[in-house]
Design a protein around this motif. Structure first.
Motif, PDB file in Angstrom:
ATOM      1  N   ALA A   1       0.829  -1.207   0.000  1.00  9.79           N
ATOM      2  CA  ALA A   1       0.000   0.000   0.000  1.00  9.79           C
ATOM      3  C   ALA A   1       0.860   1.252   0.000  1.00  9.79           C
ATOM      4  N   TYR A   2       1.983   1.212   0.713  1.00  6.14           N
ATOM      5  CA  TYR A   2       2.890   2.360   0.733  1.00  6.14           C
ATOM      6  C   TYR A   2       3.551   2.562  -0.630  1.00  6.14           C
ATOM      7  N   ARG A   3       4.037   1.479  -1.216  1.00  6.48           N
ATOM      8  CA  ARG A   3       4.726   1.592  -2.503  1.00  6.48           C
ATOM      9  C   ARG A   3       3.769   2.053  -3.598  1.00  6.48           C
ATOM     10  N   ALA A   4       2.521   1.624  -3.520  1.00  2.79           N
ATOM     11  CA  ALA A   4       1.535   1.991  -4.540  1.00  2.79           C
ATOM     12  C   ALA A   4       0.819   3.300  -4.231  1.00  2.79           C
ATOM     13  N   ARG A   5       1.111   3.895  -3.081  1.00  2.00           N
ATOM     14  CA  ARG A   5       0.424   5.110  -2.628  1.00  2.00           C
ATOM     15  C   ARG A   5      -1.088   4.883  -2.533  1.00  2.00           C
ATOM     16  N   ALA A   6      -1.461   3.659  -2.179  1.00  2.00           N
ATOM     17  CA  ALA A   6      -2.882   3.353  -2.009  1.00  2.00           C
ATOM     18  C   ALA A   6      -3.414   3.914  -0.702  1.00  2.00           C
ATOM     19  N   LEU A   7      -2.541   4.077   0.302  1.00  2.00           N
ATOM     20  CA  LEU A   7      -2.867   4.698   1.582  1.00  2.00           C
ATOM     21  C   LEU A   7      -1.748   5.672   1.923  1.00  2.00           C
ATOM     22  N   GLY A   8      -2.055   6.611   2.805  1.00  2.00           N
ATOM     23  CA  GLY A   8      -1.008   7.510   3.274  1.00  2.00           C
ATOM     24  C   GLY A   8      -0.035   6.795   4.192  1.00  2.00           C
ATOM     25  N   VAL A   9       1.071   7.456   4.491  1.00  2.00           N
ATOM     26  CA  VAL A   9       2.123   6.840   5.294  1.00  2.00           C
ATOM     27  C   VAL A   9       1.602   6.427   6.664  1.00  2.00           C
ATOM     28  N   VAL A  10       0.875   7.318   7.326  1.00  2.00           N
ATOM     29  CA  VAL A  10       0.375   7.017   8.669  1.00  2.00           C
ATOM     30  C   VAL A  10      -0.555   5.816   8.636  1.00  2.00           C
ATOM     31  N   ARG A  11      -1.436   5.767   7.665  1.00  2.00           N
ATOM     32  CA  ARG A  11      -2.379   4.638   7.591  1.00  2.00           C
ATOM     33  C   ARG A  11      -1.676   3.345   7.196  1.00  2.00           C
ATOM     34  N   CYS A  12      -0.593   3.419   6.422  1.00  2.00           N
ATOM     35  CA  CYS A  12       0.193   2.215   6.126  1.00  2.00           C
ATOM     36  C   CYS A  12       0.832   1.674   7.400  1.00  2.00           C
ATOM     37  N   VAL A  13       1.374   2.565   8.220  1.00  2.00           N
ATOM     38  CA  VAL A  13       1.953   2.141   9.498  1.00  2.00           C
ATOM     39  C   VAL A  13       0.870   1.528  10.375  1.00  2.00           C
ATOM     40  N   CYS A  14      -0.295   2.160  10.413  1.00  2.00           N
ATOM     41  CA  CYS A  14      -1.406   1.624  11.204  1.00  2.00           C
ATOM     42  C   CYS A  14      -1.812   0.234  10.718  1.00  2.00           C
ATOM     43  N   LEU A  15      -1.817   0.045   9.401  1.00  2.00           N
ATOM     44  CA  LEU A  15      -2.158  -1.268   8.853  1.00  2.00           C
ATOM     45  C   LEU A  15      -1.143  -2.318   9.280  1.00  2.00           C
ATOM     46  N   ALA A  16       0.126  -1.968   9.261  1.00  2.00           N
ATOM     47  CA  ALA A  16       1.175  -2.917   9.654  1.00  2.00           C
ATOM     48  C   ALA A  16       1.069  -3.302  11.118  1.00  2.00           C
ATOM     49  N   LEU A  17       0.483  -2.426  11.953  1.00  2.00           N
ATOM     50  CA  LEU A  17       0.338  -2.745  13.370  1.00  2.00           C
ATOM     51  C   LEU A  17      -0.520  -3.981  13.602  1.00  2.00           C
ATOM     52  N   ALA A  18      -1.366  -4.323  12.632  1.00  2.00           N
ATOM     53  CA  ALA A  18      -2.220  -5.508  12.782  1.00  2.00           C
ATOM     54  C   ALA A  18      -1.403  -6.783  12.938  1.00  2.00           C
ATOM     55  N   ALA A  19      -0.142  -6.746  12.535  1.00  2.00           N
ATOM     56  CA  ALA A  19       0.730  -7.914  12.721  1.00  2.00           C
ATOM     57  C   ALA A  19       0.939  -8.231  14.187  1.00  2.00           C
ATOM     58  N   GLY A  20       0.728  -7.254  15.077  1.00  2.00           N
ATOM     59  CA  GLY A  20       0.945  -7.477  16.502  1.00  2.00           C
ATOM     60  C   GLY A  20      -0.219  -8.098  17.228  1.00  2.00           C
ATOM     61  N   LEU A  21      -1.311  -8.369  16.540  1.00  2.00           N
ATOM     62  CA  LEU A  21      -2.477  -8.963  17.202  1.00  2.00           C
ATOM     63  C   LEU A  21      -2.183 -10.421  17.542  1.00  2.00           C
ATOM     64  N   PRO A  22      -2.334 -10.826  18.820  1.00  2.00           N
ATOM     65  CA  PRO A  22      -2.010 -12.212  19.203  1.00  2.00           C
ATOM     66  C   PRO A  22      -2.823 -13.228  18.400  1.00  2.00           C
TER      67      PRO A  22
END
Length: 233
Positions: A153-174
């Motif tokens: 999403a970041y490389r394609a500019r499909a979302l802004g930088v902040v929202r890309c970081v927020c999306l990546a945070l989902a990896a931390g869900l147990p």
């Protein structure tokens, strides 16, 4: 763009983008306060079964609704980076299959409390917790898929930088069976998922004509009909 290119469709994708993260977050908040591991989760069910069934049901429904959500995002990524889109959506959906499997095992474990009592159910779950199942193979996908999708999403500019970081945070869900997921890291992951996806869902839903009245009525009628059919079966 043809209908075939936009399957499963704007309304399904928009609903998944909005409702998927919201239902996951609601499910975790409903069971907030219970310990995060299986003995405490089973004890919480014994004390308040309705609360825990509602919590896990919301969470499972949210996981299912994320598949059209990530499909919608992957389509936007694919315009510029189809490889990142393919890998991202494939890994995330495989991870969602794993989460739904975990929800089914948790459902069975809760009903062991009804059948055997709390202490016996806790012993049974402890004795079988590490048992092999084929979905162990998707544990890496559950965590890594969101990072790949966020990078795409970041490389394609499909979302802004902040929202890309927020999306990546989902990896931390147990991940796993009978996980409470109400710790600060989990809440941050789910809030991040909502920040990343819900605004996109609103955009998708607004980007086109409203559905016909009969389609709305049919959808509303099918939801309780499906539950009744399942109960009858």
């Amino acid at each position: 763009m043809t209908n075939k290119q936009t399957l499963p469709g704007r309304w399904v994708e928009g609903a998944g983008l909005v409702l998927g993260p919201v239902l996951l977050l609601a499910g975790v908040l409903v069971r907030a306060g219970a310990g995060d591991f299986f003995p405490d989760q089973l004890a919480a069910y014994a004390a308040a079964p309705g609360r825990m069934v509602l919590s896990y049901s919301l969470y499972a429904a949210g996981a299912v609704l994320l598949w059209p959500a990530v499909t919608a995002l992957a389509r936007r990524i694919a315009v510029a980076h189809p490889g990142w889109a393919r890998w991202g959506v494939t890994l995330v959906v495989l991870g969602l299959f794993g989460r739904v499997f975990h929800a089914g095992v948790s459902h069975l474990a809760f009903h062991l409390v009804d059948a055997l009592g709390l202490a016996a159910a806790q012993r049974a779950v402890e004795a079988t917790y590490g048992a092999f199942h084929v979905f162990k193979a998707v544990n890496l996908c559950i965590m890594g898929g969101w990072i790949v999708l966020a990078a795409g999403a970041y490389r394609a500019r499909a979302l802004g930088v902040v929202r890309c970081v927020c999306l990546a945070l989902a990896a931390g869900l147990p991940l796993g069976v009978l996980k409470g997921s109400s710790d600060p890291i989990s809440l941050a992951a789910l809030l991040g998922l909502a920040i990343a996806l819900v605004p996109l869902g609103v955009t998708v839903l607004k980007d086109g004509p409203a559905p016909r009245w009969w389609a709305v009525a049919l959808t509303v009628a099918l939801v309780p009909a499906a539950f009744l059919f399942g109960l009858a079966g």
